[in-house]
Design a protein around this motif. Structure first.
Motif, PDB file in Angstrom:
ATOM      1  N   GLU A 126      38.212  47.802  44.663  1.00  0.00           N
ATOM      2  CA  GLU A 126      38.117  48.101  43.235  1.00  0.00           C
ATOM      3  C   GLU A 126      39.383  48.879  42.704  1.00  0.00           C
ATOM      4  N   PRO A 127      39.889  48.644  41.638  1.00  0.00           N
ATOM      5  CA  PRO A 127      41.133  49.398  41.371  1.00  0.00           C
ATOM      6  C   PRO A 127      41.040  50.882  41.498  1.00  0.00           C
ATOM      7  N   ALA A 128      42.011  51.416  42.058  1.00  0.00           N
ATOM      8  CA  ALA A 128      41.992  52.918  42.213  1.00  0.00           C
ATOM      9  C   ALA A 128      42.042  53.558  40.770  1.00  0.00           C
ATOM     10  N   HIS A 129      42.651  53.219  39.831  1.00  0.00           N
ATOM     11  CA  HIS A 129      42.640  53.998  38.522  1.00  0.00           C
ATOM     12  C   HIS A 129      42.021  53.143  37.323  1.00  0.00           C
ATOM     13  N   GLY A 130      40.720  52.661  37.445  1.00  0.00           N
ATOM     14  CA  GLY A 130      40.320  52.035  36.206  1.00  0.00           C
ATOM     15  C   GLY A 130      40.473  50.653  36.307  1.00  0.00           C
ATOM     16  N   ASP A 131      40.805  49.790  34.958  1.00  0.00           N
ATOM     17  CA  ASP A 131      40.904  48.278  35.007  1.00  0.00           C
ATOM     18  C   ASP A 131      41.854  47.775  35.933  1.00  0.00           C
ATOM     19  N   ALA A 132      41.880  46.787  36.671  1.00  0.00           N
ATOM     20  CA  ALA A 132      42.637  45.905  37.306  1.00  0.00           C
ATOM     21  C   ALA A 132      43.893  45.373  36.131  1.00  0.00           C
ATOM     22  N   GLU A 133      44.955  45.339  36.823  1.00  0.00           N
ATOM     23  CA  GLU A 133      45.915  44.485  35.888  1.00  0.00           C
ATOM     24  C   GLU A 133      45.659  43.018  36.108  1.00  0.00           C
ATOM     25  N   LEU A 134      45.566  42.418  35.028  1.00  0.00           N
ATOM     26  CA  LEU A 134      45.108  40.957  35.175  1.00  0.00           C
ATOM     27  C   LEU A 134      45.709  39.741  36.093  1.00  0.00           C
ATOM     28  N   THR A 135      47.072  39.922  36.065  1.00  0.00           N
ATOM     29  CA  THR A 135      47.774  39.177  36.926  1.00  0.00           C
ATOM     30  C   THR A 135      47.444  39.384  38.537  1.00  0.00           C
ATOM     31  N   ALA A 136      47.378  40.728  38.789  1.00  0.00           N
ATOM     32  CA  ALA A 136      46.922  41.445  39.966  1.00  0.00           C
ATOM     33  C   ALA A 136      45.629  40.868  40.526  1.00  0.00           C
ATOM     34  N   ALA A 137      44.680  40.709  39.522  1.00  0.00           N
ATOM     35  CA  ALA A 137      43.342  40.492  39.975  1.00  0.00           C
ATOM     36  C   ALA A 137      43.411  39.011  40.226  1.00  0.00           C
ATOM     37  N   LEU A 138      43.900  38.115  39.368  1.00  0.00           N
ATOM     38  CA  LEU A 138      44.108  36.820  39.738  1.00  0.00           C
ATOM     39  C   LEU A 138      44.800  36.346  41.050  1.00  0.00           C
ATOM     40  N   ALA A 139      45.960  37.046  41.405  1.00  0.00           N
ATOM     41  CA  ALA A 139      46.591  36.800  42.475  1.00  0.00           C
ATOM     42  C   ALA A 139      45.887  37.166  43.672  1.00  0.00           C
ATOM     43  N   ARG A 140      44.972  38.385  43.662  1.00  0.00           N
ATOM     44  CA  ARG A 140      44.235  38.603  44.698  1.00  0.00           C
ATOM     45  C   ARG A 140      43.277  37.950  44.978  1.00  0.00           C
ATOM     46  N   ALA A 141      42.679  37.297  43.770  1.00  0.00           N
ATOM     47  CA  ALA A 141      41.218  36.125  44.113  1.00  0.00           C
ATOM     48  C   ALA A 141      41.997  34.963  44.591  1.00  0.00           C
ATOM     49  N   ALA A 142      43.242  34.515  44.185  1.00  0.00           N
ATOM     50  CA  ALA A 142      43.586  33.319  44.771  1.00  0.00           C
ATOM     51  C   ALA A 142      44.263  33.416  46.382  1.00  0.00           C
ATOM     52  N   ILE A 143      44.532  34.549  46.568  1.00  0.00           N
ATOM     53  CA  ILE A 143      44.978  34.915  48.036  1.00  0.00           C
ATOM     54  C   ILE A 143      43.633  35.031  48.952  1.00  0.00           C
ATOM     55  N   ALA A 144      42.747  35.538  48.453  1.00  0.00           N
ATOM     56  CA  ALA A 144      41.386  35.529  49.172  1.00  0.00           C
ATOM     57  C   ALA A 144      40.598  34.271  49.237  1.00  0.00           C
ATOM     58  N   PHE A 145      41.003  33.689  48.304  1.00  0.00           N
ATOM     59  CA  PHE A 145      40.338  32.103  48.289  1.00  0.00           C
ATOM     60  C   PHE A 145      41.134  31.416  49.313  1.00  0.00           C
ATOM     61  N   LEU A 146      42.489  31.289  49.236  1.00  0.00           N
ATOM     62  CA  LEU A 146      43.367  30.568  49.968  1.00  0.00           C
ATOM     63  C   LEU A 146      43.289  30.875  51.584  1.00  0.00           C
ATOM     64  N   ALA A 147      42.939  32.252  51.764  1.00  0.00           N
ATOM     65  CA  ALA A 147      42.764  32.371  53.252  1.00  0.00           C
ATOM     66  C   ALA A 147      41.271  32.406  53.727  1.00  0.00           C
ATOM     67  N   SER A 148      40.447  31.987  52.961  1.00  0.00           N
ATOM     68  CA  SER A 148      39.005  31.923  53.342  1.00  0.00           C
ATOM     69  C   SER A 148      38.768  30.322  53.858  1.00  0.00           C
ATOM     70  N   PRO A 149      37.407  30.392  54.376  1.00  0.00           N
ATOM     71  CA  PRO A 149      37.261  28.860  55.079  1.00  0.00           C
ATOM     72  C   PRO A 149      37.054  27.774  53.930  1.00  0.00           C
ATOM     73  N   ASP A 150      36.541  28.258  52.551  1.00  0.00           N
ATOM     74  CA  ASP A 150      36.339  27.249  51.512  1.00  0.00           C
ATOM     75  C   ASP A 150      37.672  26.719  51.260  1.00  0.00           C
ATOM     76  N   ARG A 151      38.831  27.159  51.594  1.00  0.00           N
ATOM     77  CA  ARG A 151      39.844  26.166  51.334  1.00  0.00           C
ATOM     78  C   ARG A 151      39.952  24.934  52.034  1.00  0.00           C
ATOM     79  N   GLN A 152      39.180  24.761  53.047  1.00  0.00           N
ATOM     80  CA  GLN A 152      39.121  23.435  53.692  1.00  0.00           C
ATOM     81  C   GLN A 152      38.520  22.252  52.789  1.00  0.00           C
ATOM     82  N   ARG A 153      37.723  22.895  51.807  1.00  0.00           N
ATOM     83  CA  ARG A 153      36.970  21.893  51.019  1.00  0.00           C
ATOM     84  C   ARG A 153      37.451  21.526  49.849  1.00  0.00           C
ATOM     85  N   LEU A 154      38.669  22.377  49.764  1.00  0.00           N
ATOM     86  CA  LEU A 154      39.444  22.022  48.204  1.00  0.00           C
ATOM     87  C   LEU A 154      40.268  20.503  48.214  1.00  0.00           C
TER      88      LEU A 154
END
Length: 197
Positions: A126-154
């Motif tokens: 969770e963001p340390a100080h309230g809301d996440a910065e949008l591009t940070a949240a999107l980039a983190r989601a993409a990184i987590a997805f690309l590093a996950s086993p689900d990437r093999q199904r893309l």
């Protein structure tokens, strides 16, 4: 698409799918305007961004993250072909990785433990100080997805006029949705009949 995928995979795919077939043989961009971005974010509470109102600077930053995500999706589907919308204009993988990493670092986060009765403990960031910065949240989601086993199904959908990416749910799945499968079968049928005529 499988509803059981994680929030990160869903957010990363949703971002990539803001480029889509427009129904008339072209490509539509759901993030063409700041208003479009505002509506898109407000429909996605999993972004961690609340009371969001986009401006042109934010729009350009999100579109930059999307370009990086689509470039990395194209790499993830190798040896398959990327989405036709991206094939001629992909940013280099090295640049895409650098952009995601830079954007992901914009909001410091802390690990938060959740442990409900009868379930295993779960840690999420969770963001340390309230809301996440949008591009940070999107980039983190993409990184987590690309590093996950689900990437093999893309996969990239190669039905006529489709430009979507999707997660393959079963071994025989070739298209993102049934209507794309129908278009592909009709196109093959017409092609066979042209050859015999």
């Amino acid at each position: 698409m499988n509803a059981s995928i994680g929030a990160d995979a869903r957010l990363a795919l949703d971002l990539a799918l803001t480029i889509r077939h427009d129904g008339h043989g072209g490509v539509a961009d759901d993030l063409a305007t700041a208003e479009g971005l505002t509506a898109w974010v407000r429909e996605r509470p999993e972004s961690g961004v609340h009371d969001f109102e986009a401006d042109d600077t934010e729009l350009a930053a999100v579109r930059d993250v999307r370009a990086a995500v689509r470039a990395l999706f194209a790499r993830a589907v190798l040896p398959g072909e990327p989405s036709p919308a991206d094939a001629a204009r992909l940013m280099p993988v090295r640049d895409a990785v650098e952009r995601l990493n830079t954007r992901a670092a914009l909001t410091p986060t802390v690990p938060v433990l959740s442990w409900t009765e009868g379930a295993d403990p779960v840690v999420h960031q969770e963001p340390a100080h309230g809301d996440a910065e949008l591009t940070a949240a999107l980039a983190r989601a993409a990184i987590a997805f690309l590093a996950s086993p689900d990437r093999q199904r893309l996969r990239a959908c190669h039905a006529p006029r489709c430009v979507r990416y999707f997660l393959k749910d079963h071994p025989r799945q070739e298209w993102c949705k049934p209507s794309c499968g129908n278009r592909a079968r009709v196109a093959r049928h017409h092609e066979r009949h042209k050859k015999t005529a």
